[in-house]
Design a protein around this motif. Structure first.
Motif, PDB file in Angstrom:
ATOM      1  N   ARG A 321       0.834  -1.205   0.000  1.00  0.00           N
ATOM      2  CA  ARG A 321       0.000   0.000   0.000  1.00  0.00           C
ATOM      3  C   ARG A 321       0.867   1.252   0.000  1.00  0.00           C
ATOM      4  N   GLU A 322       1.957   1.239   0.778  1.00  0.00           N
ATOM      5  CA  GLU A 322       2.853   2.390   0.808  1.00  0.00           C
ATOM      6  C   GLU A 322       3.643   2.507  -0.488  1.00  0.00           C
ATOM      7  N   LEU A 323       4.023   1.376  -1.066  1.00  0.00           N
ATOM      8  CA  LEU A 323       4.794   1.389  -2.305  1.00  0.00           C
ATOM      9  C   LEU A 323       4.027   2.074  -3.432  1.00  0.00           C
ATOM     10  N   VAL A 324       2.726   1.854  -3.489  1.00  0.00           N
ATOM     11  CA  VAL A 324       1.906   2.450  -4.544  1.00  0.00           C
ATOM     12  C   VAL A 324       2.032   3.970  -4.544  1.00  0.00           C
ATOM     13  N   ALA A 325       2.246   4.546  -3.372  1.00  0.00           N
ATOM     14  CA  ALA A 325       2.346   6.012  -3.262  1.00  0.00           C
ATOM     15  C   ALA A 325       3.787   6.497  -3.281  1.00  0.00           C
ATOM     16  N   ASP A 326       4.753   5.620  -3.483  1.00  0.00           N
ATOM     17  CA  ASP A 326       6.160   5.988  -3.474  1.00  0.00           C
ATOM     18  C   ASP A 326       6.510   6.653  -4.803  1.00  0.00           C
ATOM     19  N   PRO A 327       6.910   7.923  -4.796  1.00  0.00           N
ATOM     20  CA  PRO A 327       7.197   8.606  -6.069  1.00  0.00           C
ATOM     21  C   PRO A 327       8.360   7.969  -6.825  1.00  0.00           C
ATOM     22  N   GLN A 328       9.303   7.340  -6.117  1.00  0.00           N
ATOM     23  CA  GLN A 328      10.412   6.710  -6.817  1.00  0.00           C
ATOM     24  C   GLN A 328       9.957   5.468  -7.573  1.00  0.00           C
ATOM     25  N   ALA A 329       8.995   4.741  -7.034  1.00  0.00           N
ATOM     26  CA  ALA A 329       8.454   3.588  -7.754  1.00  0.00           C
ATOM     27  C   ALA A 329       7.810   4.037  -9.056  1.00  0.00           C
ATOM     28  N   GLU A 330       7.145   5.169  -9.004  1.00  0.00           N
ATOM     29  CA  GLU A 330       6.539   5.725 -10.216  1.00  0.00           C
ATOM     30  C   GLU A 330       7.618   6.149 -11.207  1.00  0.00           C
ATOM     31  N   ALA A 331       8.631   6.829 -10.712  1.00  0.00           N
ATOM     32  CA  ALA A 331       9.699   7.307 -11.590  1.00  0.00           C
ATOM     33  C   ALA A 331      10.486   6.158 -12.212  1.00  0.00           C
ATOM     34  N   ALA A 332      10.614   5.060 -11.485  1.00  0.00           N
ATOM     35  CA  ALA A 332      11.352   3.904 -11.990  1.00  0.00           C
ATOM     36  C   ALA A 332      10.528   3.065 -12.960  1.00  0.00           C
ATOM     37  N   GLY A 344     -11.004   1.847 -21.184  1.00  0.00           N
ATOM     38  CA  GLY A 344     -10.303   2.473 -20.077  1.00  0.00           C
ATOM     39  C   GLY A 344      -9.003   1.758 -19.768  1.00  0.00           C
ATOM     40  N   THR A 345      -8.368   2.167 -18.685  1.00  0.00           N
ATOM     41  CA  THR A 345      -7.131   1.531 -18.246  1.00  0.00           C
ATOM     42  C   THR A 345      -7.163   1.352 -16.737  1.00  0.00           C
ATOM     43  N   PHE A 346      -6.266   0.512 -16.252  1.00  0.00           N
ATOM     44  CA  PHE A 346      -6.066   0.357 -14.815  1.00  0.00           C
ATOM     45  C   PHE A 346      -4.577   0.173 -14.565  1.00  0.00           C
ATOM     46  N   ARG A 347      -4.147   0.438 -13.341  1.00  0.00           N
ATOM     47  CA  ARG A 347      -2.739   0.332 -12.994  1.00  0.00           C
ATOM     48  C   ARG A 347      -2.380  -1.111 -12.687  1.00  0.00           C
ATOM     49  N   ALA A 348      -1.179  -1.503 -13.102  1.00  0.00           N
ATOM     50  CA  ALA A 348      -0.697  -2.860 -12.865  1.00  0.00           C
ATOM     51  C   ALA A 348       0.822  -2.842 -12.806  1.00  0.00           C
ATOM     52  N   PRO A 349       1.433  -3.883 -12.251  1.00  0.00           N
ATOM     53  CA  PRO A 349       2.902  -3.946 -12.263  1.00  0.00           C
ATOM     54  C   PRO A 349       3.442  -3.969 -13.686  1.00  0.00           C
ATOM     55  N   ALA A 350       4.573  -3.335 -13.880  1.00  0.00           N
ATOM     56  CA  ALA A 350       5.232  -3.328 -15.186  1.00  0.00           C
ATOM     57  C   ALA A 350       6.088  -4.580 -15.328  1.00  0.00           C
ATOM     58  N   ALA A 351       6.438  -4.904 -16.568  1.00  0.00           N
ATOM     59  CA  ALA A 351       7.458  -5.925 -16.803  1.00  0.00           C
ATOM     60  C   ALA A 351       8.774  -5.419 -16.212  1.00  0.00           C
ATOM     61  N   PRO A 352       9.749  -6.314 -15.963  1.00  0.00           N
ATOM     62  CA  PRO A 352      10.883  -5.948 -15.115  1.00  0.00           C
ATOM     63  C   PRO A 352      12.022  -5.192 -15.777  1.00  0.00           C
ATOM     64  N   ALA A 353      11.846  -4.700 -16.979  1.00  0.00           N
ATOM     65  CA  ALA A 353      12.914  -3.931 -17.621  1.00  0.00           C
ATOM     66  C   ALA A 353      12.298  -2.784 -18.412  1.00  0.00           C
ATOM     67  N   ARG A 354      13.069  -1.747 -18.579  1.00  0.00           N
ATOM     68  CA  ARG A 354      12.609  -0.575 -19.337  1.00  0.00           C
ATOM     69  C   ARG A 354      13.523  -0.370 -20.531  1.00  0.00           C
ATOM     70  N   PHE A 355      12.924   0.022 -21.651  1.00  0.00           N
ATOM     71  CA  PHE A 355      13.675   0.297 -22.872  1.00  0.00           C
ATOM     72  C   PHE A 355      13.345   1.728 -23.289  1.00  0.00           C
ATOM     73  N   PRO A 356      14.074   2.713 -22.784  1.00  0.00           N
ATOM     74  CA  PRO A 356      13.743   4.112 -23.056  1.00  0.00           C
ATOM     75  C   PRO A 356      13.608   4.394 -24.549  1.00  0.00           C
ATOM     76  N   GLY A 357      12.511   5.046 -24.897  1.00  0.00           N
ATOM     77  CA  GLY A 357      12.254   5.385 -26.287  1.00  0.00           C
ATOM     78  C   GLY A 357      11.459   4.348 -27.047  1.00  0.00           C
ATOM     79  N   ALA A 358      11.235   3.189 -26.435  1.00  0.00           N
ATOM     80  CA  ALA A 358      10.476   2.128 -27.098  1.00  0.00           C
ATOM     81  C   ALA A 358       9.197   1.842 -26.319  1.00  0.00           C
ATOM     82  N   GLN A 359       8.214   1.307 -27.015  1.00  0.00           N
ATOM     83  CA  GLN A 359       6.990   0.883 -26.342  1.00  0.00           C
ATOM     84  C   GLN A 359       7.271  -0.452 -25.664  1.00  0.00           C
TER      85      GLN A 359
END
Length: 395
Positions: A321-332, A344-359
């Motif tokens: 519950r606290e993690l959901v409101a953590d701004p660093q979790a959002e930024a990461a 519509g959309t809903f929030r969910a965990p992301a896959a474990p890697a980010r590829f900046p500039g790509a979908q």
């Protein structure tokens, strides 16, 4: 990143579907094949006696896929399955090896028809040995049998279960990496291969640092309570306002002075009881009591500022519950907006890697059972009559 890669998934529950779900986020065309009864995870909340309008566990691992229903117990279903796999780059399954062999869907037969096929088998205990065909969920194979639970539980405590899907999702990560290694190999060889991952082997790797000690020295220290910790500075302390902090110290003694200073006790730096890592270990209980009192006299924000000023490695001990409101979790990028299939959309965990500039996020909602059966086989050039056999009451 994976556009143009076709994955056919014949799997249930979490570990294998989770791997395919990550690849779907990254652009792969994932076709999920289910029995007429569907993946049991579609009924997760029903199975625990809870009525919910959505199923976020199933949605996480199956978003962005296409769904096909085939009864591989029937001749028509097996024929359709083989025809579908003939078009695939990857066949991903966690069906027990014996059942796949009986259905003519083992890796020898499928790769004979499609030499470029990467055939990935996810099991509880591997493809060889006396328990190769044994059922294995993550609580059994990853947590219990692989030793993860026993070294996680503090010494003297009774066994307790892992959280839902935790070992499965570690295995999902291992499975994705194995599949993509085989995809890379195929670029030079032109042929696919058999790939296997198991909950047991992944569990052993997850506690690999401890297992390396066990294998090398034949013994291993247990997990201990805060006042009996081998490294008292790698510990948890509660602030005056009731928040816990996770404190870590680098190897050796470079952080002791900074930690003592941050706690407001610089007088302890040269205390003979704590001046070295060995002396701190010999006086763990006393040191923990002193740091408990020091951090217990500080509010969380005060402790955070002091620890950051000393460049100490630490983190808040948070609930989901606290993690959901953590701004660093959002930024990461820990959370993503997922289509709900209704505009519509809903929030969910992301896959474990980010590829900046790509979908690299969800391409669509989790599919309804069998929603794409007809469309998929039309793409394969099947006639409406043949498709009707698959989608009819006895298909």
């Amino acid at each position: 990143m994976l556009e143009g890669l076709r994955v056919v998934e014949l799997a249930t529950y979490i570990a294998a579907p989770g791997a395919a779900g990550i690849m779907a986020d990254w652009g792969a065309d994932v076709i999920k094949v289910e029995s007429p009864q569907g993946d049991p995870m579609r009924g997760f909340f029903d199975s625990i006696g809870s009525q919910q309008d959505a199923n976020p566990i199933f949605e996480l691992d199956n978003r962005g896929k296409r769904a096909v229903v085939l009864d591989i117990r029937s001749d028509a279903g097996r024929e359709a399955m083989r025809a579908l796999v003939a078009t695939a780059d990857v066949f991903l399954t966690n069906v027990r090896p014996g059942a796949l062999t009986r259905a003519g869907l083992d890796h020898v037969m499928l790769r004979a028809a499609n030499p470029r096929l990467i055939y990935c088998s996810v099991t509880g205990y591997g493809l060889e040995g006396p328990d190769a065909d044994k059922a294995g969920m993550d609580v059994a194979a990853f947590w219990s049998r692989a030793g993860v639970g026993s070294i996680t539980a503090p010494k003297g405590s009774e066994p307790f279960p892992i959280r839902t899907g935790m070992g499965d999702h570690v295995t999902s990560l291992a499975t994705v990496s194995a599949i993509l290694a085989a995809v890379f190999e195929r670029q030079s060889t032109g042929v696919g291969r058999l790939v296997e991952t198991s909950l047991m082997r992944t569990g052993v790797y997850a506690i690999g640092s401890d297992m390396a000690i066990q294998l090398r020295f034949g013994k291993l220290a247990s997990t201990r309570g805060r006042r009996e910790a081998i490294q008292p500075l790698a510990n948890f302390f509660k602030t005056r306002d009731g928040r816990w902090i996770c404190l870590l110290s680098r190897q050796g003694s470079p952080d002791w002075a900074q930690i003592a200073t941050a706690a407001g006790r610089p007088d302890l730096i040269e205390d003979s009881r704590f001046v070295s890592s060995r002396s701190r270990r010999e006086n763990t209980g006393q040191l923990v009591d002193l740091l408990d009192a020091a951090f217990g006299a500080m509010d969380y924000e005060e402790a955070a500022v002091a620890l950051d000023a000393g460049d100490v490695t630490w983190a808040p001990y948070q609930t989901p519950r606290e993690l959901v409101a953590d701004p660093q979790a959002e930024a990461a990028g820990c959370f993503v907006d997922t289509p709900d299939g209704a505009g519509g959309t809903f929030r969910a965990p992301a896959a474990p890697a980010r590829f900046p500039g790509a979908q690299d996020g969800p391409r669509g909602p989790a599919p309804k059972l069998g929603a794409d059966t007809a469309a998929v086989f039309r793409q394969l050039g099947w006639s409406e009559d043949r498709i009707a056999v698959l989608t009819g009451p006895s298909g």
